[in-house]
Motif scaffolding. Structure first.
Motif, short mmCIF file in Angstrom:
data_model
loop_
_atom_site.label_atom_id
_atom_site.label_comp_id
_atom_site.label_asym_id
_atom_site.label_seq_id
_atom_site.Cartn_x
_atom_site.Cartn_y
_atom_site.Cartn_z
N CYS A 174 91.48 -5.03 20.71
CA CYS A 174 91.44 -3.81 19.90
C CYS A 174 90.23 -3.84 18.96
O CYS A 174 89.67 -2.80 18.62
N ASP A 195 99.82 2.18 10.42
CA ASP A 195 99.64 3.57 10.84
C ASP A 195 98.66 4.29 9.91
O ASP A 195 98.78 4.24 8.68
N CYS A 233 95.15 10.14 15.72
CA CYS A 233 96.11 9.09 15.39
C CYS A 233 96.04 7.99 16.45
O CYS A 233 95.12 7.95 17.25
N LYS A 234 97.02 7.12 16.44
CA LYS A 234 97.08 6.00 17.39
C LYS A 234 97.74 6.38 18.71
O LYS A 234 97.96 5.49 19.52
N GLU A 240 93.02 10.50 20.18
CA GLU A 240 93.29 9.12 19.80
C GLU A 240 92.11 8.55 19.02
O GLU A 240 90.98 8.55 19.49
N THR A 286 91.70 2.44 17.90
CA THR A 286 93.02 1.98 17.51
C THR A 286 93.09 0.47 17.34
O THR A 286 92.66 -0.28 18.22
N SER A 346 98.60 -1.33 19.37
CA SER A 346 99.88 -0.63 19.27
C SER A 346 100.98 -1.43 19.95
O SER A 346 102.04 -1.63 19.38
N ALA A 385 103.19 3.17 19.22
CA ALA A 385 102.57 4.49 19.11
C ALA A 385 103.06 5.45 20.20
O ALA A 385 102.48 6.52 20.38
N GLN A 445 94.23 1.16 23.56
CA GLN A 445 94.92 0.41 22.51
C GLN A 445 94.33 -0.99 22.31
O GLN A 445 94.87 -1.78 21.56
#
Length: 941
Positions: A102, A373, A389-390, A416, A419, A422, A426, A654
């Motif tokens: 990640c 988050d 967001c994730k 997305e 990230t 997750s 997520a 992710q």
């Protein structure tokens, strides 16, 4: 407010800044001046993502108050280590040796490693590991081994023993990248600290963006009587307090329960709680203010009055006699499925030569991502409500939040963000729904970054399990029957319960030949954190019982554990627990490969055990399914004017390798065109411009997106091909009116069979992967602390698409499995609210000695012969630990995690001539009565 002017020498340059010396940390200051390569995860000095060098020494800048930093102190951040044009050897090594997944922890690790090499240019691997342990550098993705590999390689360059070219990936003469160590294309931005993750984006939003803070009452079950936010509204900078009354839609985030036995529809989870609080972590209000500090200060002033209700914190409590319904819409057991295979086990087991049984519990495992988050929402240029967001399933989320927030799906856009991992959490639609509600209520852009404790309470966890099971064998040691009664505790909300049950009925007994089975899997509610997807989804809970039973049976018979498994593995012609043929039968060959390693490990463990430290070996079978029923995937390829190709997909990234997976598939599929990897451009994960590729879950993405890529590539190549076999240019395509963009669509309609809700029969995935794991562990008899020493595993995932990505999933999955076995839990709402409190493994908790061997059975339906891999690598490792502990000291831990206090209690019981194990769980009803009930109430009458 009294401020202070400060001079600091940052990355070799004196810089002036104005700070609040009582509040600002060094991380705050660095990030505020734009050096956002310094990440903040835990904000408690536990994870090391914020590591910088202060006067040459690594420090955790998120807890270093600026008032304690000397004037003109020399600070080095990741931006001062190297640039994209002039990489430091550490940065190049991180790229080449798979140090980036990640990438959220990457800057902190590289800076920390620089601090080590500055004082010790020739460290041993043990010294590197000790350094990262000392300086609290945590990684949740890589399993740490690639990070140590990178430091060792970089050190050789710095000592002049190797060149940068030596540690840089070089294409082979054939130009092929599929099946090689080709690095991730996004790695460069992450090793230089230039990748903007969610909170970085939040800091760089335009003027007028409001900051949010959530209000989470510290109660697990209560009726809301009143919410008084007058005090919050009077606080400086506060614009509005958003409550359920401000939600324009149904205020329910939907996760449809499609199973015919489900007693609820999946629409019972409030976006913002209106009448009741169902679990600790529920949001009852959100404060919007002009700064983050103002929002958080005001959130503390929101007063919630409630009437506390009975809180059932485990499924055993919610299923006990007299327990009240948690949700009015459904009973506490809201879903059941079963597996019936062969003859009635009630007639077989009583007469069997050997029978073993036990009750087994797997814990509520938290995902423990380093990045909490963090997300943004705003109206975009075309009037769509846009959430960044994730999200691990952007197109699904667009549809699942629509009714709840009061917009049509066409008016919603999900993007997305880069990230910080997750692992499944997520998948929930709750986070994007909450952001959209707030942006709509304020008619303004908003950003939210949760504290780590808020994130822990807000996010879902792996569903705990309670299983009663027994296994029967004949006098030769062949399995004749299996019975099990399992409850998966889904916490306060159903979320993905249907999918979880569908998975769970497929793994107890896998991959053995089990001719006769009676099994029940139930989903139950509690007032704890809700169950959500987590890598290995459904399988770890199953292997917790089945792989313990295999060892227990071998011991009862007097057979070697390896030989017992060898005798009972599925061979061609044998059926799965769901009464269908296995997709492949590599089991015997894999065990033949493993046998010499097993013999060596057993002998070594015996030889190296001492009076105070006992060693043991665990052997387990695991694996997972790839993809699912009625699965569909779309990608698009476009020829560009300069001859390059753009690949559009929604393969959510992710950290697992969506970038390198896309690149490798595309390059391999377009090999006839002779293009180079840098001629392939990736556009990913924006519902407004990328097609429906499907969730990054269930080990499906590499398989599904790969097949779709091949189909699109075939179309594009056919359109470009001239009659003489050469290929048209972009200009020639346009001149002839030939389209330059093509969509590939893959599906599993013809390769999957629905799991029958009455019998459990079916084959709901197009492919599978297989894992055979050998583990050596040690138990210190003085402290009762176990330690994993080494791992050797053989896996079959078909052809390996990218070695770095696959090994990364293997090493990372192992680190999670070790945590699951020994330390990780989210049951204590206070103690488990932090990374360290919840038991995340540090580098010295994970062995440096890890080897994964690939047994490659090419998949006929798989893209380039590949399958999927991620879930299998976290399916069963925890039971290798548990079985190794038993082999070492002769006590079995039935309830995870196997903490030192449990091991000590078990050893003390053993000394008394007893065995410490749980009583048979009461799981809502008698097992046989439930079997009869389900038989008399068939779905397909």
């Amino acid at each position: 407010m009294r401020l202070k002017k400060v001079w600091l020498n940052i990355n070799g340059v004196d810089r002036i800044m104005v700070c609040n010396p009582e509040i600002d940390t060094l991380a705050d200051v660095l990030r505020r001046i734009g050096l956002t390569g310094t990440k903040v995860g835990c904000h408690a000095g536990q994870c090391g993502a914020c590591t910088v060098l202060l006067e040459g020494k690594p420090i955790r800048s998120c807890v270093k108050k600026i008032k304690n930093v000397p004037e003109y102190a020399k600070i080095v951040t990741i931006e001062g280590i190297g640039t994209p044009q002039h990489l430091h050897p550490l940065q190049q090594a991180w790229i080449t040796y798979g140090g980036v997944q990640c990438g959220f922890c990457t800057p902190g690790f590289i800076v920390s490693a620089q601090g080590l090499l500055d004082i010790n240019p020739a460290p041993t691997r043990e010294e590197v590991r000790a350094w990262f342990q000392k300086h609290r550098n945590l990684c949740r993705c890589t399993g740490y081994k690639p990070l140590v590999d990178a430091v060792m390689a970089a050190a050789e360059v710095l000592r002049g023993e190797k060149t940068m070219d030596d540690i840089t990936f070089q294409l082979g003469e054939d130009g092929k990248i599929y099946g090689t160590h080709y690095p991730k294309p996004t790695a460069l931005s992450k090793v230089t600290g230039l990748c903007d993750f969610g909170d970085d984006i939040g800091m760089k939003m335009p003027a007028g963006t409001l900051h949010l803070a959530i209000v989470q009452p510290k109660v697990s079950h209560a009726k809301i009587l009143k919410i008084d936010f007058s005090g919050a509204e009077a606080m400086p900078g506060v614009v509005k307090v958003i409550t359920a009354k401000d939600v324009r839609g149904t205020n329910r985030a939907t996760f449809p329960q499609e199973h015919p036995r489900a007693s609820c529809d999946g629409k019972i989870k409030p976006i913002i709680c209106d009448e009741k609080i169902f679990r600790y972590g529920d949001v009852v209000a959100v404060v919007a203010a002009t700064t983050r500090d103002e929002a958080r200060a005001a959130a503390e002033k929101v007063v919630v009055e409630w009437e506390e209700l009975p809180a059932y914190m485990t499924a055993l409590e919610s299923l006990a006699q007299g327990a009240q319904q948690i949700h009015a819409e459904t009973s506490n057991i809201f879903l059941m499925n079963r597996v019936v295979k062969g003859e009635d086990t009630r007639k077989i087991i009583p007469g069997a030569e050997y029978v073993v049984e036990g009750s087994f519990h797997s814990s509520r495992e938290p995902h423990l991502v380093i990045e909490p988050d963090t997300m943004q929402a705003y109206w975009d240029e075309e009037g769509r409500m846009t959430v960044q967001c994730k999200s691990q399933t952007i197109h699904v989320h667009k549809n699942s939040i629509a009714e709840g927030i009061g917009l049509s799906p066409e008016k919603i856009r999900i993007i997305e963000n880069p990230t910080g991992a997750s692992f499944g959490h997520a998948m929930t639609p709750g986070a994007p729904a909450l952001m959209a509600v707030c942006a709509m209520a304020l008619d303004a852009p908003v950003t939210l970054t949760m504290s780590y404790s808020e994130h822990q309470a807000f996010s879902g966890k792996r569903a705990p399990s309670y299983t009663n099971a027994r296994l029967a064998c004949d006098k030769e040691g062949r399995i004749v029957a299996l019975e099990y009664d399992m409850v998966l505790e889904h916490g306060a909300y159903p979320e993905d319960a249907t999918k979880l049950v569908d998975k769970a009925v497929r793994f107890i007994g896998n991959p053995y030949h089990v001719p006769n089975i009676n099994g029940i899997v139930k989903s139950a509610l509690s007032n704890h954190s809700f169950g959500i997807m987590y890598r290995g989804f459904g399988s770890p809970q199953c292997y917790t019982s089945s792989e313990a039973l295999m060892d227990m049976m071998a011991e009862k018979i007097g057979m070697d554990r390896f030989d017992f498994r060898y005798l009972n593995i599925a061979r061609p012609g044998d059926l799965t627990v769901n009464s269908y043929p296995y997709r492949e039968y590599p089991m015997q060959e894999m065990m033949d490969m493993m046998r010499p390693f097993y013999k060596e490990a057993v002998a070594q463990a015996k030889a190296e055990s001492t009076a105070s430290k006992k060693r043991g070996v665990g052997i387990v079978w695991g694996g997972y399914h790839v993809g699912g029923l009625r699965d569909k995937c779309e990608i698009e390829l476009e020829l560009n004017p300069d001859g390059s190709i753009t690949h559009y997909n929604s393969w959510e990234a992710q950290g697992q390798g969506a970038d390198i997976g896309t690149l490798a598939h595309t390059h391999e599929a377009l090999r006839p065109l002779g293009i180079s990897p840098d001629q392939i451009k990736l556009v990913q994960n924006d519902t407004a411009i990328t097609p429906v590729t499907g969730p990054a879950a269930g080990s499906r993405s590499h398989y599904m997106a790969g097949n779709a890529t091949i189909l699109a590539a075939h179309q594009l190549i056919a359109a470009m091909r001239k009659p003489d076999g050469s290929y048209r240019t972009y200009d020639e395509m346009v001149a002839e009116g030939i389209p330059t963009r093509y969509k590939g669509i893959s599906d599993t309609i013809d390769s999957t069979v629905l799991i029958d809700p009455d019998t459990g029969h079916g084959n709901a995935s197009p492919e599978a992967n297989y894992l055979l794991m050998l583990m050596e562990a040690e138990v210190d008899l003085e402290t009762c602390k176990p330690r994993v020493l080494s791992v050797k595993a053989i896996s079959d995932i078909g052809k390996v698409g990218n070695i770095l990505a696959v090994e990364g999933q293997a090493y990372g999955g192992l680190s999670h499995s070790i945590g699951f076995a020994l330390s990780e839990d989210y049951s204590d709402l206070k103690r488990h609210s932090t990374l360290q409190g919840a038991g995340i493994p540090n580098i010295l908790d994970v062995p440096d000695k890890m080897e994964y061997i690939f047994h490659e059975t090419p998949r006929a339906r798989g893209p380039h012969g590949s399958s999927g891999c991620a879930e299998g690598y976290q399916s069963v490792g925890h039971m290798a630990v548990i079985n190794a502990i038993y082999d070492a000291i002769g006590v079995r831990i039935y309830e995870l995690p196997a903490t030192p206090d449990k091991i000590k209690a078990a050893l003390e019981a053993k000394e008394r001539g007893e065995e410490l194990k749980p009583e048979k769980y009461f799981l809502g009803a008698d097992f046989y009565e439930t079997l009869d009930y389900m038989e008399n109430n068939l779905v397909k009458k």
